[in-house]
Scaffold this active site. Structure first.
Site, PDB file in Angstrom:
ATOM      1  N   GLU A   1       2.149   5.680 -11.954  1.00  0.00           N
ATOM      2  CA  GLU A   1       1.588   5.842 -13.287  1.00  0.00           C
ATOM      3  C   GLU A   1       2.296   7.045 -13.910  1.00  0.00           C
ATOM      4  OE1 GLU A   1      -2.677   6.237 -13.423  1.00  0.00           O
ATOM      5  OE2 GLU A   1      -2.629   6.536 -15.589  1.00  0.00           O
TER       6      GLU A   1
ATOM      7  N   ARG B   1      -2.313   7.252   3.235  1.00  0.00           N
ATOM      8  CA  ARG B   1      -1.700   8.229   2.344  1.00  0.00           C
ATOM      9  C   ARG B   1      -1.127   9.379   3.137  1.00  0.00           C
ATOM     10  NH1 ARG B   1      -3.900   7.787  -2.838  1.00  0.00           N
ATOM     11  NH2 ARG B   1      -3.126   9.800  -3.507  1.00  0.00           N
TER      12      ARG B   1
ATOM     13  N   LYS C   1      -2.841  14.485  -8.523  1.00  0.00           N
ATOM     14  CA  LYS C   1      -2.069  14.760  -9.737  1.00  0.00           C
ATOM     15  C   LYS C   1      -2.895  15.527 -10.765  1.00  0.00           C
ATOM     16  CE  LYS C   1      -0.109  10.582 -10.249  1.00  0.00           C
ATOM     17  NZ  LYS C   1       0.590   9.483 -10.960  1.00  0.00           N
TER      18      LYS C   1
HETATM   19  P1  ATP Z   1      -3.547   8.681  -9.755  1.00  0.00           P
HETATM   20  O1  ATP Z   1      -4.771   9.397  -9.358  1.00  0.00           O
HETATM   21  O2  ATP Z   1      -2.950   9.214 -11.000  1.00  0.00           O
HETATM   22  O3  ATP Z   1      -3.616   7.187  -9.697  1.00  0.00           O
HETATM   23  P2  ATP Z   1      -1.714   8.442  -7.559  1.00  0.00           P
HETATM   24  O4  ATP Z   1      -1.312   9.586  -6.698  1.00  0.00           O
HETATM   25  O5  ATP Z   1      -2.365   7.264  -6.969  1.00  0.00           O
HETATM   26  O6  ATP Z   1      -2.554   9.151  -8.655  1.00  0.00           O
HETATM   27  P3  ATP Z   1       0.236   6.676  -8.746  1.00  0.00           P
HETATM   28  O7  ATP Z   1       1.269   7.006  -9.740  1.00  0.00           O
HETATM   29  O8  ATP Z   1      -0.771   5.658  -9.096  1.00  0.00           O
HETATM   30  O9  ATP Z   1      -0.456   8.031  -8.377  1.00  0.00           O
HETATM   31  O10 ATP Z   1       0.927   6.310  -7.372  1.00  0.00           O
HETATM   32  C1  ATP Z   1       2.013   5.426  -7.255  1.00  0.00           C
HETATM   33  C2  ATP Z   1       2.096   4.900  -5.858  1.00  0.00           C
HETATM   34  O11 ATP Z   1       2.229   5.969  -4.930  1.00  0.00           O
HETATM   35  C3  ATP Z   1       0.861   4.131  -5.454  1.00  0.00           C
HETATM   36  O12 ATP Z   1       1.261   2.943  -4.802  1.00  0.00           O
HETATM   37  C4  ATP Z   1       0.143   5.047  -4.528  1.00  0.00           C
HETATM   38  O13 ATP Z   1      -0.580   4.326  -3.568  1.00  0.00           O
HETATM   39  C5  ATP Z   1       1.280   5.849  -3.908  1.00  0.00           C
HETATM   40  N1  ATP Z   1       0.806   7.176  -3.488  1.00  0.00           N
HETATM   41  C6  ATP Z   1       0.197   8.095  -4.251  1.00  0.00           C
HETATM   42  N2  ATP Z   1      -0.154   9.170  -3.525  1.00  0.00           N
HETATM   43  C7  ATP Z   1       0.245   8.930  -2.250  1.00  0.00           C
HETATM   44  C8  ATP Z   1       0.169   9.656  -1.020  1.00  0.00           C
HETATM   45  N3  ATP Z   1      -0.397  10.864  -0.958  1.00  0.00           N
HETATM   46  N4  ATP Z   1       0.686   9.093   0.083  1.00  0.00           N
HETATM   47  C9  ATP Z   1       1.274   7.888   0.020  1.00  0.00           C
HETATM   48  N5  ATP Z   1       1.375   7.150  -1.097  1.00  0.00           N
HETATM   49  C10 ATP Z   1       0.872   7.658  -2.234  1.00  0.00           C
HETATM   50 MG    MG Z   2      -2.954   5.520  -8.502  1.00  0.00          MG
END
Ligand code: ATP
Ligand code: MG
Length: 569
Positions: free
Chosen positions: A44, A271, A281
């Site tokens: 995102e 994660r 974030k």
């Molecule tokens: P938000 O709270 O803004 O949704 P987010 O960290 O999930 O935050 P995204 O941009 O939606 O951010 O994440 C993009 C991809 O990265 C998603 O597939 C998510 O599952 C993965 N991702 C995010 N944080 C982690 C993490 N700590 N470890 C592994 N994968 C992650």
């Molecule tokens: Mg997300």
């Protein structure tokens, strides 16, 4: 026959695969989706990528690479309020820097807004969706709990005609934000809370960074993600464990589109969580906005851009992710494991140079006053053919203040009156005495050198217990070092829900050391992205804030003092 096949799969092909790769291998073997493999990385654009995203990137792009498939980059831009092109650009830069390539497959969830809207209209017409006039608080209050069913909305049984009319007017901007939503009509008593008439669309009047003011309604994640995967031809939609309970809903909406020949499949892994930092974030944005760090790429941040600026390498990040692996269980990984991977890579690639962090002058009293010799320094003993560079040696040099003691304890093998040490790459010197100012601070150390001990000369084989780094006083260049420590002083700040995370920031996470002395070779060659080892000190990289008159170096990471260890033998 079937049994034979399975044996074959287990014994040969699938060795060393992680569980996601195993699923992908099996699907390919079974010929699902016509034998196609297409993954996606779906950030995102509401912040910069962090090391957790790197784990997802390595998975999404890695599995595609491994099995000859493709990986799309899809910006999940369904909330115009928080999103920005600055984030889109930084995300692309970071993925490329990590070493992955989406070629021309750059997509946006917003590209599918028309199709998603069309699907919503169809579901309304089929009686599978309705407009709810309640506030989000009222809707939340009716959700029930995992053990008690929810309550049906009083608007649940509106006619398709009325729902369609209201939904169109929602999108025409007739209603205020928060006054109405479109919900899927599924089951308020479902044991899966996500099935209790989830929200599909909400009203947002903020312009979108790509679609402008075309839309006044925006789809929720659950109504956008699976369908976007489907529209794009994604076969394996790999995400993190918090989406496990969303999977039935993912499948529910995909069922509205898919047929037997192709459907995307969601697979979840754990994660990445790291000690002494936060990965949210929202919190990272707060640190940036409140000026608690110097931006998204502050070298203390767990962001990819911060780590790049700090001097971490793509290889070290990828090696670390490889080592922690992918599982089905949440874990907290130690940042020292990441630091180990960084040291390991930097040890292989960084150029060895001399820098003195806390200089004190040393005069070699029997060395000719105007003489300058160029001594040869190895660039990298870990790398064949890395060559050498020249470093000036003269009568006055700087050494570390800590490397001299007037009244040393027994096993002090560095410099002290009457002691001999080797100056790395140059001569053996012997300390005679030191000069102090009125306050008793040492201002100069006086030594003599043994002219026969320079490398290549007969006396060079002579052994002394200590070896020191140094720079020639007249030739050294002043610079500034930024020394970083952990951003938080609590191992797992996210596990302290009662404390404001900002209270747990480490007040000593940045120390600025001015007037360090670096050898001229470094000053002449420094540019951002280069990795140096300041010998006996640590790994350093030039910062983007450097100017020709004011060189600034980030300490990537401290070095274990291997010379000292040798001295103790
Ligand atoms: P938000 O709270 O803004 O949704 P987010 O960290 O999930 O935050 P995204 O941009 O939606 O951010 O994440 C993009 C991809 O990265 C998603 O597939 C998510 O599952 C993965 N991702 C995010 N944080 C982690 C993490 N700590 N470890 C592994 N994968 C992650
Ligand atoms: Mg997300």
């Amino acid at each position: 026959m079937v049994e034979d096949k399975e044996l074959e799969v287990n014994e040969s092909d699938n060795k060393g695969l992680n569980f996601v790769e195993q699923i992908v291998a099996d699907d390919l073997k079974e010929g699902k989706n016509g034998g196609r493999l297409n993954t996606r990385f779906p950030p995102e654009p509401n912040g910069y990528l962090h090391i957790g995203h790197a784990k997802a990137i390595c998975m999404d792009f890695g599995v595609a690479e491994k099995f000859g498939g493709t990986c799309n980059l899809r910006f999940d831009d369904t909330n115009p309020v928080k999103e920005d092109v600055e984030y889109v650009d930084s995300i692309k830069e970071d993925i490329k820097w990590l070493g992955f390539d989406w070629a021309d497959r750059e997509y946006y969830a917003s590209d599918y807004f028309p199709q998603l809207f069309e699907l919503a209209v169809r579901l309304i017409k089929e009686g599978k969706a309705y407009v709810d006039d309640q506030t989000s608080e009222e809707i939340a209050a009716q959700k029930g709990t995992p053990t008690t069913p929810g309550t049906e909305s009083p608007y649940r049984n509106r006619t398709p005609e009325e729902n369609l009319d209201l939904f169109m007017r929602m999108n025409a901007g007739e209603f205020e934000e928060g006054s109405r939503v479109l919900r899927a009509k599924i089951d308020m008593a479902s044991s899966n809370m996500h099935f209790r008439d989830p929200i599909m669309y909400r009203i947002i009047k903020h312009p979108h960074h790509r679609t402008g003011t075309t839309w006044k309604v925006y789809p929720m994640y659950d109504f956008a993600h699976g369908q976007s995967d489907y529209f794009e031809g994604v076969t394996h939609s790999i995400c993190t464990l918090e989406f496990v309970p969303h999977r039935p809903l993912y499948d529910y909406f995909v069922d509205e589109l898919a047929d037997e020949t192709y459907r995307p499949r969601q697979i979840e892994f754990n994660r990445l969580n790291l000690t002494y930092t936060v990965m949210s974030k929202r919190k990272l944005l707060q640190l940036v906005k409140e000026g608690l760090v110097a931006g998204w790429d502050d070298p203390r941040m767990p962001t990819i851009s911060g780590m790049r600026r700090r001097g971490f390498t793509p290889a070290s990040i990828r090696n670390f992710i490889d080592r922690i692996g992918y599982t089905k269980y949440e874990a907290l990984n130690s940042v020292s494991l990441l630091e180990h991977a960084v040291r390991e890579d930097l040890n292989k690639i960084s150029t060895r140079v001399m820098a003195v962090m806390n200089p004190v002058k040393l005069v070699i009293t029997n060395y000719p006053e105007d003489q300058v010799e160029m001594v040869e320094m190895e660039n990298n003993p870990e790398q064949e053919n890395s060559g050498t560079h020249k470093m000036p040696f003269s009568r006055e040099i700087f050494i570390e203040r800590e490397d001299f003691m007037e009244n040393p304890p027994k096993k002090f093998f560095r410099l002290a009156p009457g002691n001999e040490v080797r100056l790395k790459g140059a001569y053996i010197i012997k300390c005679q005495d030191c000069v102090k100012d009125a306050n008793g601070n040492i201002t100069e150390i006086h030594c003599t050198y043994d002219p026969d001990t320079r490398s290549g000369l007969p006396g060079s084989a002579r052994k002394v217990k200590g070896t020191l780094h140094w720079v020639s006083a007249a030739h050294a260049v002043d610079a500034t070092a930024r020394i970083y420590d952990r951003l938080f002083n609590v191992e797992n700040p996210s596990a302290e829900p009662d404390r404001d995370f900002r209270e747990m920031l480490n007040p000593d996470s940045l120390k600025v050391v001015e007037n360090i002395k670096i050898e001229p070779f470094v000053a002449e060659n420094a540019s951002p992205g280069m990795n140096f080892q300041f010998q006996r000190i640590g790994y350093f990289t030039p910062d983007k804030d450097s100017t020709p008159g004011n060189l600034i170096f980030n300490r990537t990471i401290a070095l274990k003092d291997s010379w000292e260890k040798e001295q103790k033998k």
